[in-house]
Design an enzyme around this catalytic site. Sequence first.
Site, short mmCIF file in Angstrom:
data_model
loop_
_atom_site.label_atom_id
_atom_site.label_comp_id
_atom_site.label_asym_id
_atom_site.label_seq_id
_atom_site.Cartn_x
_atom_site.Cartn_y
_atom_site.Cartn_z
N TYR A 284 -10.46 0.21 7.95
CA TYR A 284 -10.77 -0.96 7.12
C TYR A 284 -12.25 -0.86 6.76
O TYR A 284 -13.07 -1.69 7.14
CB TYR A 284 -10.45 -2.26 7.86
CG TYR A 284 -8.99 -2.53 8.11
CD1 TYR A 284 -8.00 -1.88 7.35
CD2 TYR A 284 -8.57 -3.42 9.07
CE1 TYR A 284 -6.65 -2.12 7.57
CE2 TYR A 284 -7.22 -3.67 9.29
CZ TYR A 284 -6.27 -3.01 8.55
OH TYR A 284 -4.93 -3.26 8.76
P1 FDA Z 1 -7.91 7.67 0.55
O1 FDA Z 1 -7.33 8.79 -0.19
O2 FDA Z 1 -8.69 6.65 -0.21
O3 FDA Z 1 -8.78 8.24 1.74
C1 FDA Z 1 -9.51 7.44 2.65
C2 FDA Z 1 -10.67 8.25 3.22
O4 FDA Z 1 -10.21 9.46 3.80
C3 FDA Z 1 -11.67 8.68 2.15
O5 FDA Z 1 -12.95 8.80 2.74
C4 FDA Z 1 -11.17 10.05 1.76
O6 FDA Z 1 -12.17 10.85 1.16
C5 FDA Z 1 -10.72 10.60 3.09
N1 FDA Z 1 -9.61 11.56 2.97
C6 FDA Z 1 -8.46 11.38 2.26
N2 FDA Z 1 -7.67 12.45 2.37
C7 FDA Z 1 -8.32 13.33 3.18
C8 FDA Z 1 -7.99 14.62 3.66
N3 FDA Z 1 -6.85 15.21 3.32
N4 FDA Z 1 -8.88 15.26 4.45
C9 FDA Z 1 -10.06 14.66 4.79
N5 FDA Z 1 -10.42 13.43 4.36
C10 FDA Z 1 -9.55 12.76 3.56
N6 FDA Z 1 -4.21 1.01 7.87
C11 FDA Z 1 -3.48 0.98 9.01
O7 FDA Z 1 -3.93 1.51 10.02
N7 FDA Z 1 -2.25 0.39 9.03
C12 FDA Z 1 -1.70 -0.17 7.93
O8 FDA Z 1 -0.58 -0.69 8.00
C13 FDA Z 1 -2.45 -0.16 6.71
N8 FDA Z 1 -1.96 -0.71 5.58
C14 FDA Z 1 -2.71 -0.68 4.42
C15 FDA Z 1 -2.22 -1.27 3.25
C16 FDA Z 1 -2.98 -1.26 2.10
C17 FDA Z 1 -2.44 -1.91 0.85
C18 FDA Z 1 -4.27 -0.67 2.10
C19 FDA Z 1 -5.12 -0.68 0.85
C20 FDA Z 1 -4.75 -0.06 3.24
C21 FDA Z 1 -3.99 -0.07 4.41
N9 FDA Z 1 -4.47 0.51 5.58
C22 FDA Z 1 -3.72 0.46 6.72
C23 FDA Z 1 -5.78 1.18 5.59
C24 FDA Z 1 -5.57 2.68 5.40
O9 FDA Z 1 -5.12 3.26 6.62
C25 FDA Z 1 -6.90 3.35 5.01
O10 FDA Z 1 -7.38 2.81 3.82
C26 FDA Z 1 -6.73 4.86 4.89
O11 FDA Z 1 -7.98 5.49 4.96
C27 FDA Z 1 -6.03 5.22 3.60
O12 FDA Z 1 -5.75 6.58 3.49
P2 FDA Z 1 -5.44 7.15 2.03
O13 FDA Z 1 -5.23 8.61 2.15
O14 FDA Z 1 -4.41 6.32 1.38
O15 FDA Z 1 -6.79 6.80 1.28
#
Ligand code: FDA
Length: 529
Positions: free
Chosen positions: A479
């Site tokens: 978060y």
């Molecule tokens: P995103 O792609 O934005 O990446 C997040 C971060 O990780 C960035 O700094 C990115 O550069 C880096 N990153 C991404 N892919 C990478 C990779 N392959 N290698 C290295 N770094 C990488 N959390 C939770 O614990 N339980 C939940 O139920 C939820 N539910 C939820 C719902 C909604 C609507 C939102 C907006 C967010 C959540 N979250 C959550 C929070 C979520 O776990 C957190 O935002 C994650 O970082 C999202 O990962 P993404 O790959 O989707 O995001």
Amino acid sequence: MDTAHPSFPILVALFVLLLGVTSSQPYEEFLQCLEFHDSNITSIVYTRANSSFSSLLESSIRNPRFDTSATPKPLLIFTPRQISHIESAIRCSRAHRIQIRVRSGGHDYEGLSYSTISPSLTFLVLDLRNLRAIQVDVPSKTAWAQAGATLGELYYAIAAESRTLAFPAGMWPTVGLGGHISGGGYGSLLRKHGIAADNVVDAQVVDVEGRILDRASMGEDLFWAIRGGGGNTFGIVVAWKLSLVSVPPTVTLFTASRTAQHKQNATEIVHRWQYVVDKLPNDVFFMVVLNSVANPVQANATTIQASFNSLYLGGIEGLIPMMDAKFPDLGLRRENCVEMSWAKSILYFAGFPLNSPLESLLDRTISATGSAKFKGKSDYVKEPIPISGFEGIWEKLKEVGVQTGGLILASYGGKMSEIPESSIPFPHRAGNIYQVEEVAFWVEDGVEAADGYLNWLRGLYEYMTPYVSKNPREAYANYRDLDIGRRARSWGSSYYKNNFDRLVRVKTAVDPANFFRNEQSIPPLSSWR
Ligand code: FDA
């Protein structure tokens, strides 16, 4: 006339020309560099001139707050189809000093996977949407899942093989595995099995040198750091090997809402909830959503609603007597409960209608907030908040409009208390009764409206100070909250507690020049001392 020295206007023109050439250099030379490594690679590069650039960028922006004309945009978006493309992107970005922002699902709370707070930064987005293969192996109860896959895609792939296997990660289907597991990743199985990062047994990572590493070749320090130490920091995670967990074929969910008025006693029930929730059997996950709602019996008035949402790993017949014995205050009734498979429970938590097909898990276009912008903050509660504390929270919630601000309390205890704080970088373990997310949503455009909601949220966070963890005031890395201090030591100890120093040591060893970075990535020693 001395023709050996150009006149002043010509010098200015030359300088302007030179500036133009210099500013286009990173982009053009980067493309040439990519082509040098692989002649077909430019077909997966989208520059701002490309007609798909904006739609591609926006397709994974999950917080409309960072989808405005003022939001800093990448120079280009790179969508690798194979791991060698990632190696080339790293080599060429380093050579041409372009920062990489890696994006998997795009849910970063502060938009850092596709934007920045520094308007002058030259960066590209490495978007992993094409790397989302998942292979489930039922006999070994493991799965290899690429980082660009969503949680929904993972749960669907597991459910296609077995109704009694699951993975203990988050509850929103479009969240990406790349960022989610890099920051921890909790969901409805955390009290039984811990968080996502606790259940990773191997990984494939491309490091700053462009090398492809697995657990054996990266070593235990780096393998420790990538399981919760934050994304975009140690390398690019291409795939995770996950240890799957057993779940019963049928689980039970319920939602029971109570208001603070009309003899529904929300205040007393939430207060009491704190005394039982971390001690319930590990088969129960229990959340409470607190917000202000329209008063059902009084026009133009609001009241506070506490919505209790729970998952029980078993049938209704087991749940009701257990709740009657441990938490009779809620007065749970059968009609509040519904049985389903664990995979379908994800759709339930996400608010899908009960008869939705499991395929809804595969929909990458669903949005949690629609056009609403949001900001979240987080806390951990170790001592029950007194009734008077909740009454003050109600006053805060009444300050904002109906359902534009709230708190989400998620139960801890169980397995979370058994895992040592240093097991992986995610440190929030024994001693926590529950985690709090404070959140604000708004649909209005413009800085003034945003500031109003942000100030309200910061006021709520300030109000919570006496009731939550201290020294450090802990926060959940997933978060992401840029308010909690610009100094790495400040946000670092909130997210990682005593694990921060080890994370700095690993970062210093694997990426000493700080190539992989964002506004809240772990710095190497040289960058912050
Ligand atoms: P995103 O792609 O934005 O990446 C997040 C971060 O990780 C960035 O700094 C990115 O550069 C880096 N990153 C991404 N892919 C990478 C990779 N392959 N290698 C290295 N770094 C990488 N959390 C939770 O614990 N339980 C939940 O139920 C939820 N539910 C939820 C719902 C909604 C609507 C939102 C907006 C967010 C959540 N979250 C959550 C929070 C979520 O776990 C957190 O935002 C994650 O970082 C999202 O990962 P993404 O790959 O989707 O995001």
